[in-house]
Design an enzyme around this catalytic site. Sequence first.
Site, short mmCIF file in Angstrom:
data_model
loop_
_atom_site.label_atom_id
_atom_site.label_comp_id
_atom_site.label_asym_id
_atom_site.label_seq_id
_atom_site.Cartn_x
_atom_site.Cartn_y
_atom_site.Cartn_z
N LYS A 15 0.84 -1.21 0.00
CA LYS A 15 0.00 0.00 0.00
C LYS A 15 0.88 1.26 0.00
O LYS A 15 0.68 2.16 -0.80
CB LYS A 15 -0.93 0.02 1.22
CG LYS A 15 -1.85 -1.20 1.31
CD LYS A 15 -2.79 -1.11 2.49
CE LYS A 15 -2.12 -1.13 3.84
NZ LYS A 15 -1.45 -2.40 4.20
N ARG A 68 -10.64 -0.13 8.38
CA ARG A 68 -10.00 -1.40 8.71
C ARG A 68 -10.97 -2.39 9.33
O ARG A 68 -10.60 -3.52 9.58
CB ARG A 68 -8.89 -1.13 9.73
CG ARG A 68 -7.52 -1.46 9.21
CD ARG A 68 -6.54 -1.08 10.30
NE ARG A 68 -5.24 -1.59 10.04
CZ ARG A 68 -4.30 -0.94 9.38
NH1 ARG A 68 -4.56 0.22 8.85
NH2 ARG A 68 -3.10 -1.47 9.23
N ARG A 84 11.98 -4.25 5.68
CA ARG A 84 11.61 -2.87 5.32
C ARG A 84 12.33 -1.84 6.18
O ARG A 84 12.44 -1.98 7.39
CB ARG A 84 10.10 -2.68 5.50
CG ARG A 84 9.68 -1.22 5.42
CD ARG A 84 8.21 -1.03 5.29
NE ARG A 84 7.47 -1.49 6.44
CZ ARG A 84 6.14 -1.48 6.50
NH1 ARG A 84 5.44 -1.04 5.48
NH2 ARG A 84 5.53 -1.91 7.57
N ARG A 123 10.44 0.22 11.59
CA ARG A 123 9.28 0.47 12.43
C ARG A 123 9.25 -0.50 13.61
O ARG A 123 9.62 -1.64 13.47
CB ARG A 123 7.99 0.29 11.60
CG ARG A 123 7.44 1.59 11.10
CD ARG A 123 6.39 1.40 10.04
NE ARG A 123 5.25 0.57 10.42
CZ ARG A 123 4.19 0.37 9.63
NH1 ARG A 123 4.14 0.97 8.46
NH2 ARG A 123 3.20 -0.40 10.02
N ARG A 149 -0.83 -8.59 13.59
CA ARG A 149 -1.33 -7.69 12.53
C ARG A 149 -2.04 -8.51 11.44
O ARG A 149 -3.07 -8.10 10.93
CB ARG A 149 -0.17 -6.88 11.93
CG ARG A 149 0.32 -5.78 12.87
CD ARG A 149 1.70 -5.29 12.50
NE ARG A 149 1.74 -4.53 11.26
CZ ARG A 149 2.87 -4.19 10.64
NH1 ARG A 149 4.03 -4.57 11.14
NH2 ARG A 149 2.83 -3.49 9.54
P1 AP5 Z 1 4.83 -1.37 1.95
O1 AP5 Z 1 4.41 -0.74 0.69
O2 AP5 Z 1 5.57 -0.50 2.91
O3 AP5 Z 1 3.62 -2.13 2.68
P2 AP5 Z 1 2.24 -1.61 3.27
O4 AP5 Z 1 1.14 -2.38 2.60
O5 AP5 Z 1 2.16 -0.12 3.22
O6 AP5 Z 1 2.37 -2.16 4.76
P3 AP5 Z 1 2.17 -1.44 6.17
O7 AP5 Z 1 2.97 -2.26 7.14
O8 AP5 Z 1 2.48 0.01 6.14
O9 AP5 Z 1 0.65 -1.67 6.39
P4 AP5 Z 1 -0.10 -1.76 7.73
O10 AP5 Z 1 -1.49 -1.83 7.19
O11 AP5 Z 1 0.32 -2.87 8.62
O12 AP5 Z 1 0.35 -0.46 8.51
P5 AP5 Z 1 -0.31 0.94 8.80
O13 AP5 Z 1 0.76 1.94 8.77
O14 AP5 Z 1 -1.53 1.16 7.96
O15 AP5 Z 1 5.74 -2.65 1.59
C1 AP5 Z 1 6.40 -3.40 2.59
C2 AP5 Z 1 7.82 -3.75 2.12
O16 AP5 Z 1 7.75 -4.62 0.99
C3 AP5 Z 1 8.61 -2.53 1.68
O17 AP5 Z 1 9.90 -2.68 2.14
C4 AP5 Z 1 8.56 -2.56 0.14
O18 AP5 Z 1 9.75 -2.05 -0.43
C5 AP5 Z 1 8.40 -4.05 -0.14
N1 AP5 Z 1 7.54 -4.28 -1.29
C6 AP5 Z 1 6.37 -3.61 -1.59
N2 AP5 Z 1 5.83 -4.11 -2.73
C7 AP5 Z 1 6.67 -5.12 -3.13
C8 AP5 Z 1 6.66 -6.04 -4.23
N3 AP5 Z 1 5.69 -6.03 -5.16
N4 AP5 Z 1 7.67 -6.95 -4.32
C9 AP5 Z 1 8.66 -6.98 -3.38
N5 AP5 Z 1 8.73 -6.12 -2.33
C10 AP5 Z 1 7.75 -5.21 -2.20
O19 AP5 Z 1 -0.84 0.75 10.30
C11 AP5 Z 1 0.03 0.58 11.40
C12 AP5 Z 1 -0.76 0.43 12.69
O20 AP5 Z 1 -1.55 1.61 12.95
C13 AP5 Z 1 -1.79 -0.69 12.74
O21 AP5 Z 1 -1.20 -1.93 13.04
C14 AP5 Z 1 -2.76 -0.19 13.82
O22 AP5 Z 1 -2.23 -0.40 15.09
C15 AP5 Z 1 -2.81 1.29 13.56
N6 AP5 Z 1 -3.91 1.69 12.64
C16 AP5 Z 1 -3.76 2.20 11.38
N7 AP5 Z 1 -4.96 2.43 10.82
C17 AP5 Z 1 -5.89 2.05 11.74
C18 AP5 Z 1 -7.32 2.04 11.73
N8 AP5 Z 1 -8.02 2.43 10.66
N9 AP5 Z 1 -7.97 1.58 12.84
C19 AP5 Z 1 -7.27 1.18 13.92
N10 AP5 Z 1 -5.91 1.16 13.98
C20 AP5 Z 1 -5.23 1.59 12.90
#
Ligand code: AP5
Length: 237
Positions: free
Chosen positions: A25, A100, A139, A181, A192
């Site tokens: 994402k 979510r 990452r 992170r 997660r």
């Molecule tokens: P990357 O693109 O960084 O992955 P991502 O999908 O953005 O993963 P996140 O970990 O950021 O998602 P998340 O949903 O867990 O975290 P969020 O910040 O929303 O890619 C990952 C790695 O893979 C990178 O190194 C990249 O280079 C590599 N990569 C990407 N694509 C690739 C490919 N095609 N091939 C190979 N490598 C690739 O949330 C964090 C926390 O916040 C949650 O756990 C929760 O506690 C809280 N939170 C957030 N939103 C809410 C909500 N709405 N309600 C309640 N709590 C919430």
Amino acid sequence: MGCGTSKEKGEKKVIILLGPPGSGKGSQAPKIVELLQTPHLSTGDMLRAAVASGSELGKEAKEVMEKGGLVDYKVVVGIIKERIKEKDCEKGFLLDGFPRTVEQAEMLDDMLKEEGEKVSSVIALEVPDEVLTERICGRWIHKPSGRSYHVKFAPPKSLGNKEPSPETMLDDETGEALTQREDDSEEALKLRLETYHKETVPVLAYYEGREGVVVEKIDGNRRIEEIWGSIEEAIMA
Ligand code: AP5
């Protein structure tokens, strides 16, 4: 009101980017933003900013986030509600990490309905769990810009053949040190992923049943450029 500044109801482009942690994402969102010129609203980034600021809200969120759980929905909904009122969201916005849960999706729909708007499309990135662990554990992030790197799949220029460390993992554009992170550990990732399957996957079914919402499931287990090709096609269709 000046000429051409009025906005018809229902013309907002509201896109939800859905997918498990590590599905890409954060890697794809900046490309969507560039294409559509609408802001990227990541609840994860917003919560991490609150944690970094040391605010009461941040303190509350920190512990839950480090373990990999979900932050209280009232906090997250409150943040989004305020943010989408801002002027730059007038023509639409990209939601990353929100909604979510089905409860959050219903609240989002209610917020949009008040303005005569609705979600336009949901882009769901699908990647098997076993691939995600390698992605998440490798990452590294440039905190100020949010740029995401990977020791194997997207290394910074500074790494070369060296071992990854804060000295060798530097941002391509600024040369500043990258960091990992707190919740990018195997242990936190387990929760997660469990939470994603239990709470977030039903959001997809929720939108599949909504009239007028385009839901596109995209294979996220390919090269970043190939995935982007499919996303671009889905958005422009
Ligand atoms: P990357 O693109 O960084 O992955 P991502 O999908 O953005 O993963 P996140 O970990 O950021 O998602 P998340 O949903 O867990 O975290 P969020 O910040 O929303 O890619 C990952 C790695 O893979 C990178 O190194 C990249 O280079 C590599 N990569 C990407 N694509 C690739 C490919 N095609 N091939 C190979 N490598 C690739 O949330 C964090 C926390 O916040 C949650 O756990 C929760 O506690 C809280 N939170 C957030 N939103 C809410 C909500 N709405 N309600 C309640 N709590 C919430």
